[in-house]
Design a protein around this motif. Sequence first.
Motif, PDB file in Angstrom:
ATOM      1  N   LYS A  21      28.428  35.800  39.711  1.00 19.03           N
ATOM      2  CA  LYS A  21      29.732  35.635  39.078  1.00 19.03           C
ATOM      3  C   LYS A  21      30.098  36.923  38.339  1.00 19.03           C
ATOM      4  CE  LYS A  21      29.338  30.689  38.193  1.00 19.03           C
ATOM      5  NZ  LYS A  21      29.218  29.683  37.131  1.00 19.03           N
ATOM      6  N   ASP A  52      38.586  32.723  40.782  1.00 17.69           N
ATOM      7  CA  ASP A  52      38.128  32.813  42.170  1.00 17.69           C
ATOM      8  C   ASP A  52      39.065  33.646  43.046  1.00 17.69           C
ATOM      9  OD1 ASP A  52      35.963  31.272  41.515  1.00 17.69           O
ATOM     10  OD2 ASP A  52      36.856  29.384  42.187  1.00 17.69           O
ATOM     11  N   ASP A  54      40.791  36.188  42.200  1.00 17.93           N
ATOM     12  CA  ASP A  54      40.735  37.607  41.851  1.00 17.93           C
ATOM     13  C   ASP A  54      39.393  38.259  42.178  1.00 17.93           C
ATOM     14  OD1 ASP A  54      43.324  37.538  40.828  1.00 17.93           O
ATOM     15  OD2 ASP A  54      42.607  36.815  38.888  1.00 17.93           O
ATOM     16  N   VAL A  55      38.385  37.464  42.502  1.00 12.64           N
ATOM     17  CA  VAL A  55      37.044  37.998  42.746  1.00 12.64           C
ATOM     18  C   VAL A  55      37.022  39.043  43.864  1.00 12.64           C
ATOM     19  CG1 VAL A  55      34.718  37.395  43.542  1.00 12.64           C
ATOM     20  CG2 VAL A  55      35.791  36.088  41.717  1.00 12.64           C
ATOM     21  N   PRO A  56      37.663  38.816  45.012  1.00 13.55           N
ATOM     22  CA  PRO A  56      37.623  39.852  46.064  1.00 13.55           C
ATOM     23  C   PRO A  56      38.183  41.200  45.612  1.00 13.55           C
ATOM     24  CG  PRO A  56      38.450  37.793  46.964  1.00 13.55           C
ATOM     25  CD  PRO A  56      38.350  37.609  45.492  1.00 13.55           C
ATOM     26  N   ASN A  57      39.243  41.183  44.820  1.00 14.07           N
ATOM     27  CA  ASN A  57      39.823  42.439  44.337  1.00 14.07           C
ATOM     28  C   ASN A  57      38.870  43.159  43.396  1.00 14.07           C
ATOM     29  OD1 ASN A  57      42.199  42.045  45.741  1.00 14.07           O
ATOM     30  ND2 ASN A  57      43.120  40.885  44.069  1.00 14.07           N
ATOM     31  N   ARG A  59      35.575  42.837  43.293  1.00 16.24           N
ATOM     32  CA  ARG A  59      34.405  43.291  44.076  1.00 16.24           C
ATOM     33  C   ARG A  59      34.702  44.593  44.817  1.00 16.24           C
ATOM     34  NH1 ARG A  59      30.285  40.319  43.297  1.00 16.24           N
ATOM     35  NH2 ARG A  59      30.399  38.064  43.168  1.00 16.24           N
ATOM     36  N   ARG A  60      35.938  44.761  45.241  1.00 13.79           N
ATOM     37  CA  ARG A  60      36.337  46.002  45.918  1.00 13.79           C
ATOM     38  C   ARG A  60      36.234  47.194  44.954  1.00 13.79           C
ATOM     39  NH1 ARG A  60      41.201  44.343  47.831  1.00 13.79           N
ATOM     40  NH2 ARG A  60      40.092  43.122  49.381  1.00 13.79           N
TER      41      ARG A  60
END
Length: 65
Positions: A21, A52, A54-57, A59-60
């Motif tokens: 997380k 959840d 916003d997590v991909p952004n 992680r990038r």
Amino acid sequence: MPKLKTNRGAAKRFRVTASGKIKLNKAKRRHILTKKTRKMKRQARAGGYVADVDVPNVRRLLPYG
């Protein structure tokens, strides 16, 4: 393939937990605290987690986090 660069602004704002997380500190606790309610200040004291969607952004921005 070259190494990816970590976004340094994001690195200072987010931490990845052991379970994967992404933790963050809540906003609105820096200045002009007199007009903010006790409840708002108290809730901002506790940290939070990135939503959840916003997590991909995030992680990038943190490829090695």
